[in-house]
Design an enzyme around this catalytic site. Structure first.
Site, PDB file in Angstrom:
ATOM      1  N   CYS A 103      -2.997  12.430  -0.639  1.00 39.52           N
ATOM      2  CA  CYS A 103      -3.523  11.289   0.108  1.00 39.52           C
ATOM      3  C   CYS A 103      -3.232   9.918  -0.517  1.00 39.52           C
ATOM      4  O   CYS A 103      -2.132   9.426  -0.409  1.00 39.52           O
ATOM      5  CB  CYS A 103      -5.016  11.469   0.367  1.00 39.52           C
ATOM      6  SG  CYS A 103      -5.562  10.308   1.646  1.00 39.52           S
ATOM      7  N   GLU A 106      -5.262  17.578   2.715  1.00 36.55           N
ATOM      8  CA  GLU A 106      -6.168  17.395   1.556  1.00 36.55           C
ATOM      9  C   GLU A 106      -7.543  17.995   1.908  1.00 36.55           C
ATOM     10  O   GLU A 106      -7.987  17.881   3.060  1.00 36.55           O
ATOM     11  CB  GLU A 106      -6.327  15.884   1.328  1.00 36.55           C
ATOM     12  CG  GLU A 106      -7.356  15.502   0.265  1.00 36.55           C
ATOM     13  CD  GLU A 106      -7.620  13.980   0.244  1.00 36.55           C
ATOM     14  OE1 GLU A 106      -7.614  13.343   1.326  1.00 36.55           O
ATOM     15  OE2 GLU A 106      -7.849  13.450  -0.855  1.00 36.55           O
ATOM     16  N   GLU A 151     -14.915   9.260  -3.749  1.00 32.99           N
ATOM     17  CA  GLU A 151     -14.030  10.121  -4.561  1.00 32.99           C
ATOM     18  C   GLU A 151     -14.189   9.825  -6.046  1.00 32.99           C
ATOM     19  O   GLU A 151     -14.074  10.720  -6.884  1.00 32.99           O
ATOM     20  CB  GLU A 151     -12.574   9.950  -4.131  1.00 32.99           C
ATOM     21  CG  GLU A 151     -12.285  10.605  -2.800  1.00 32.99           C
ATOM     22  CD  GLU A 151     -10.803  10.767  -2.560  1.00 32.99           C
ATOM     23  OE1 GLU A 151     -10.135  11.451  -3.337  1.00 32.99           O
ATOM     24  OE2 GLU A 151     -10.317  10.178  -1.575  1.00 32.99           O
ATOM     25  N   LYS A 204      -5.321  15.457  -8.061  1.00 30.18           N
ATOM     26  CA  LYS A 204      -5.104  14.087  -7.585  1.00 30.18           C
ATOM     27  C   LYS A 204      -5.341  13.044  -8.680  1.00 30.18           C
ATOM     28  O   LYS A 204      -6.387  13.036  -9.341  1.00 30.18           O
ATOM     29  CB  LYS A 204      -6.044  13.828  -6.405  1.00 30.18           C
ATOM     30  CG  LYS A 204      -5.859  12.497  -5.692  1.00 30.18           C
ATOM     31  CD  LYS A 204      -6.748  12.461  -4.446  1.00 30.18           C
ATOM     32  CE  LYS A 204      -6.615  11.199  -3.641  1.00 30.18           C
ATOM     33  NZ  LYS A 204      -7.477  11.231  -2.432  1.00 30.18           N
ATOM     34  N   ASN A 233      -9.776  17.049  -7.131  1.00 31.63           N
ATOM     35  CA  ASN A 233      -9.236  17.090  -5.787  1.00 31.63           C
ATOM     36  C   ASN A 233      -7.825  17.660  -5.959  1.00 31.63           C
ATOM     37  O   ASN A 233      -6.937  16.965  -6.468  1.00 31.63           O
ATOM     38  CB  ASN A 233      -9.220  15.663  -5.216  1.00 31.63           C
ATOM     39  CG  ASN A 233      -8.830  15.625  -3.759  1.00 31.63           C
ATOM     40  OD1 ASN A 233      -8.222  16.552  -3.246  1.00 31.63           O
ATOM     41  ND2 ASN A 233      -9.160  14.525  -3.103  1.00 31.63           N
ATOM     42  N   ASN A 240      -6.652  12.609   4.085  1.00 28.18           N
ATOM     43  CA  ASN A 240      -7.830  12.346   4.929  1.00 28.18           C
ATOM     44  C   ASN A 240      -7.990  10.838   4.916  1.00 28.18           C
ATOM     45  O   ASN A 240      -8.505  10.263   3.946  1.00 28.18           O
ATOM     46  CB  ASN A 240      -9.101  12.927   4.309  1.00 28.18           C
ATOM     47  CG  ASN A 240      -9.277  14.409   4.547  1.00 28.18           C
ATOM     48  OD1 ASN A 240      -9.867  14.833   5.529  1.00 28.18           O
ATOM     49  ND2 ASN A 240      -8.760  15.200   3.616  1.00 28.18           N
TER      50      ASN A 240
HETATM   51  N1  CDT Z   1      -8.532  10.552   0.865  1.00 22.63           N
HETATM   52  C1  CDT Z   1      -7.963   9.392   0.552  1.00 22.63           C
HETATM   53  O1  CDT Z   1      -7.368   9.239  -0.516  1.00 22.63           O
HETATM   54  N2  CDT Z   1      -8.058   8.410   1.439  1.00 22.63           N
HETATM   55  C2  CDT Z   1      -7.589   7.088   1.203  1.00 22.63           C
HETATM   56  C3  CDT Z   1      -8.418   6.097   1.945  1.00 22.63           C
HETATM   57  C4  CDT Z   1      -8.285   4.780   1.325  1.00 22.63           C
HETATM   58  S1  CDT Z   1      -8.784   3.522   2.373  1.00 22.63           S
HETATM   59  C5  CDT Z   1      -7.265   2.747   2.669  1.00 22.63           C
HETATM   60  C6  CDT Z   1      -6.142   6.863   1.614  1.00 22.63           C
HETATM   61  O2  CDT Z   1      -5.418   6.244   0.842  1.00 22.63           O
HETATM   62  O3  CDT Z   1      -5.742   7.240   2.710  1.00 22.63           O
END
Ligand code: CDT
Length: 311
Positions: free
Chosen positions: A172, A47, A146, A127, A110, A197
């Protein structure tokens, strides 16, 4: 005759703000060349591959925010990646921040794209599940903005015919939601490509931190098995701008078994030869949706509450 697609999960180590797109491009191209040596057909990147994970920063200057976005794809910097992949005859899936003119304004997504061996963009996904928050929360060691920097798209989850099979993409946080996989599996997806990420530390729930890698494996393995498809999950890993990010990139078979995984928190390629026909063994038996799924019986009670759409 098996339908083998050899996939490279191209995990990336940290990318800091001081790294230019050109720096990143060299690392992405190094992955492509190794993938070619390893016999890959397709390389999957994380991502927001081209920059640091910028939603960790609170910014108010729109020009600064937009500097993390791509106005065109391929653009001046990414053209090199497209050209090298085409020269090598490799397809790729790339996550990036997309700036798109829409209804008289600039929309921010995204996004990820699936690119064929000849450099043609076959599909784009934006996304859906944007995690985090929209306002500055100074109590956090780092932000997860985000919901501030990205729009939620209208399109949702699609699939594309490519590499001799049916491919879907998600990004993600999408991987944590069962609907993500199911909506694509219902459209025939045989392989789902996703980059992520994920910070090790989750500020609103620090008691989950020790489970971050476990949850990462859990959701992708369950998603693959319950939907009888391959899942390729690729991390941006390691300490990025002082924030440790999980690695744990993996390629999961429709059995739910991980067949390849990274071991480091840096740039690393995990490769697996994936037989798309392996989906059928599950989709024709345990997860024969047509035969065994019962959406019409998921309940009057649930539909009255708006949990499932009324049939
Ligand atoms: N980038 C992204 O979507 N990260 C989220 C962090 C959330 S905190 C659990 C993820 O779901 O990995």
């Amino acid at each position: 005759m098996p339908r083998i697609v050899t996939v490279g999960a191209a995990q990336m180590g940290p990318i800091d703000r001081k790294h230019s797109r050109a720096d990143v491009m060299e690392r992405l191209i190094a992955h492509l060349r190794e993938a070619k040596r390893m016999g890959c057909d397709l390389v999957v990147y994380p991502e927001l591959t081209l920059t640091t994970f910028f939603p960790r920063w609170y910014m108010t200057d729109q020009r600064e925010i937009d500097s993390f976005f791509e106005r065109e794809m391929p653009g001046p910097e990414t053209a090199k990646l497209f050209a090298e992949a085409k020269r090598l005859g490799l397809g790729f899936c790339l996550g990036y921040a997309e700036l798109a003119p829409e209804d008289g304004r600039m929309a921010h997504y995204n996004a990820s794209i699936l690119v064929d061996r000849d450099g043609r963009i076959l599909g784009k996904y934006r996304k859906v599940h944007l995690p985090g928050h929209a306002e500055h929360e100074p109590w956090r060691r780092f932000q997860h903005l985000e919901k501030r920097y990205f729009d939620v798209p209208k399109e949702g989850f699609g699939v594309w015919r490519a590499f001799g099979g049916v491919f879907g993409m998600c990004i993600c946080n999408d991987r944590r939601w069962p609907e993500t996989y199911r909506v694509m599996a219902l459209q025939g997806a045989e392989m789902i490509l996703l980059g992520y990420n994920t910070p090790v530390h989750n500020p609103p729930a620090p008691d989950h931190d020790d489970l971050a890698l476990y949850h990462n494996r859990l959701v992708m393995q369950a998603g693959a098995y319950q939907n009888a498809c391959w899942v390729v999950g690729v991390a941006k890993a390691g300490p990025e701008e002082g924030v440790p990010m999980i690695g744990g990139s993996q390629i999961v078979a429709p059995s739910g078994v991980t067949v390849a995984a990274t071991r480091s928190d840096g740039d690393e390629l995990a490769v697996a030869a994936c037989d798309l026909d392996a989906c059928a063994s599950y989709r024709n038996t345990t997860f024969n949706f047509g035969l065994h799924r019962q959406p019409q019986h998921y309940g009057l009670i649930a539909s009255r509450k708006g949990i499932v759409p009324p049939s």
